[in-house]
Enzyme design. Structure first.
Site, mmCIF file in Angstrom:
data_model
loop_
_atom_site.group_PDB
_atom_site.id
_atom_site.type_symbol
_atom_site.label_atom_id
_atom_site.label_comp_id
_atom_site.label_asym_id
_atom_site.label_seq_id
_atom_site.Cartn_x
_atom_site.Cartn_y
_atom_site.Cartn_z
ATOM 1 C CD GLU A 128 -39.279 8.523 -15.811
ATOM 2 O OE1 GLU A 128 -39.911 9.548 -16.139
ATOM 3 O OE2 GLU A 128 -38.760 7.760 -16.652
ATOM 4 N N GLY B 159 -36.482 13.102 -31.808
ATOM 5 C CA GLY B 159 -36.324 12.584 -33.154
ATOM 6 C C GLY B 159 -35.040 13.060 -33.807
ATOM 7 C CB SER C 206 -35.723 4.910 -21.217
ATOM 8 O OG SER C 206 -35.456 5.636 -20.027
ATOM 9 C CB THR D 174 -43.733 21.636 -39.457
ATOM 10 O OG1 THR D 174 -44.905 21.376 -38.711
ATOM 11 C CG2 THR D 174 -43.584 23.125 -39.696
ATOM 12 C CE LYS E 210 -39.469 5.025 -22.088
ATOM 13 N NZ LYS E 210 -40.402 6.102 -21.768
ATOM 14 C CG HIS F 10 -38.588 2.837 -17.892
ATOM 15 N ND1 HIS F 10 -38.906 4.179 -18.015
ATOM 16 C CD2 HIS F 10 -37.229 2.777 -17.888
ATOM 17 C CE1 HIS F 10 -37.798 4.887 -18.067
ATOM 18 N NE2 HIS F 10 -36.771 4.065 -17.985
ATOM 19 C CG ASN F 11 -42.241 6.102 -18.751
ATOM 20 O OD1 ASN F 11 -41.133 5.614 -18.957
ATOM 21 N ND2 ASN F 11 -42.770 6.996 -19.558
ATOM 22 C CG ASN G 75 -43.292 7.293 -23.652
ATOM 23 O OD1 ASN G 75 -42.634 6.262 -23.572
ATOM 24 N ND2 ASN G 75 -42.879 8.441 -23.145
ATOM 25 N N GLY H 28 -34.270 10.277 -22.452
ATOM 26 C CA GLY H 28 -34.480 11.683 -22.742
ATOM 27 C C GLY H 28 -33.673 12.139 -23.943
#
Length: 469
Positions: A188, A13, A127, A33, A181, A184-185, A101, A129
């Site tokens: 992966e 984020g 995607s 938080t 997605k 995609h994973n 996700n 990371g």
């Protein structure tokens, strides 16, 4: 008033907020938080126009209408909780974008529920990371075209850029973005497992050190296997632990964890009736790895007799390269087939060549082979599993002897190769005109009167295989 809001300041984020701001947009951020918001603003925000808020009401009120809010929170209940917190302050025409996700069925439900309240919703796969989020991810937004148009400009700017354009496109209707997605994973998972199986053969049969394996991986990365996963793999092989001076990969416990997207892919493939053995067995391999104590205990009970063979190491390396290419191709084949079937079933209207295009940059499964796959699909968009092409058959047949040799060699040395073996069996099944399913149908009819069809005449048949009385 700021142009876009972002909720959820874990590293993904934070990096996405910085990426958006560095492309010239003003951003409001919020985290449950407050301390996390404070740390982010003090430690990472420099000259970017990013403002932090410590309550939802102030956060929402800081945004230009119609409001556009990206959620970068954990999938599942946390997404629903944040939506419920936002709703009292949102108005008709505002947009929520889930960049996590999320399970595609949850996304479909949220789109429907929010539409009734006049709120637009996009389910967007992200995607790449942490680095991708900051420097340019692959973005897979799905939902209404109206919702996409509201944020199209910012998404195209923050996405990874390649010679084929920004790695972002309107994927399709409803939960298409999160579905793509998810698959995609799944792909992966399969590629990571295949690379790991090749690594296992090199260290256990060829007796290569991590440095030597790193050298091979880097060489491969300079050729047809060029990809993000290959690149990080050769870097991992060379990384040394500061404390011990040993290669860190040798010190990491062999228990692979998972967050659920691979499992969802496998479950959905079963639901839709599409064969994805390599994707499914990659999930099984992670499950098997988790039973470390059982594996150690059982390994002491099995006497393993290894063959006394003199291997041509360079030939084995070439065969391993070909086997990995074969497995990568078939993993994409299975994944694309699943996406196509889902697109028909759920009326997503997904353009498969476009999906491959946006996976070319900023993406965990970005790879040189994607151009080849797009070329095959563009010749015939109905060739959804890629196999019905002279180019595909030639590519795979050229590597068939290699993957047969590699999987047989692994078995001789008691090394499991779930993905490499399933990739081979998937291909052999797809090119076999007569499978033994006729016996299965006969068995089903014998014990359950499930009937069968015949090859010599039309109709549905049942046989009393033996007298019941």
């Amino acid at each position: 008033m700021n142009e876009i809001g972002l909720i959820g300041l874990a590293v993904m984020g934070q990096n996405l907020a910085l990426n958006i701001a560095r492309k010239g947009y003003s951003v409001s951020v919020f985290n449950r938080t407050s301390e996390k918001t404070k740390e982010f603003l003090e430690e990472r925000v420099k000259n970017e126009k990013i403002e932090g808020y410590h309550d939802i009401k102030s956060f929402v009120e800081s945004l230009k209408k119609p409001r556009k809010i990206i959620l970068m929170v954990k999938a599942g209940k946390p997404v629903d909780d944040v939506i419920q917190e936002l709703l009292p302050y949102l108005e008709k025409g505002d947009l929520i974008i889930d960049g996590g996700n999320s399970y595609f069925k949850d996304t479909s439900r949220r789109i429907k529920e929010l539409k009734e309240k006049g709120i637009l919703y996009l389910g967007m796969g992200v995607s790449g990371g942490e680095a991708g989020a900051l420097h340019g991810p692959s973005l897979m937004p799905g939902g209404s075209i109206e919702a996409y148009e509201m944020v199209k400009d910012v998404l195209l700017k923050i996405a990874a850029q390649t010679e084929s354009g920004p790695c972002c496109t309107y994927v399709g209707n409803d939960s298409a973005g999160h579905f793509v997605k998810m698959v995609h994973n799944g792909i992966e998972y399969a590629i990571m497992q295949a690379i790991s199986e090749v690594y296992d053969i090199m260290r256990k049969i060829l007796k290569f050190s991590p440095e030597e394996i790193g050298d091979v991986f880097e060489r491969w990365n300079n050729g047809e296997l060029n990809s993000f996963l290959m690149e990080i793999s050769f870097k991992i092989m060379r990384y040394k632990d500061e404390e011990t001076g040993k290669h860190l990969v040798d010190l990491i416990l062999d228990e692979a964890e998972q967050k659920g997207t691979g499992k969802w892919t496998s479950q959905t493939a079963l639901d839709l009736g599409i064969p994805t053995p390599s994707l499914s067995l990659a999930v099984e391999a992670r499950s098997l790895s988790f039973f470390k104590e059982d594996r150690v205990k059982l390994s002491g009970k099995v006497k393993k007799t290894y063959p006394d063979v003199k291997l041509d190491k360079e030939k084995v390396i070439k065969d391993l390269e070909n086997a990995l290419l074969f497995s990568v191709f078939t993993s994409f084949s299975q994944g694309l087939w699943l996406i196509h079937e889902a697109s028909k079933t759920f009326e997503y209207n997904i353009d498969l060549p476009e999906v491959l295009r946006i996976w070319k940059g900023g993406c965990i499964i970005r790879a040189k082979i994607l151009d080849f796959l797009r070329e095959i699909l563009n010749e015939n968009k109905e060739n959804v599993n890629l196999l019905d092409s002279d180019k595909s058959i030639s590519f795979l047949m050229d590597k068939l002897d290699s993957i047969r040799y590699v999987t047989n060699l692994a078995k001789e040395f008691y090394i499991p190769t779930l993905v490499l073996s399933s990739s081979l069996d998937y291909f052999l099944s797809m090119v076999e005109g007569n499978l033994p399913a006729n016996l299965i149908q006969a068995q089903r009819d014998f014990f359950g009167a499930h009937t069968y069809r015949r090859i010599d005449k039309e109709g549905i048949f049942h046989t009393e295989w033996e007298p019941i009385d």
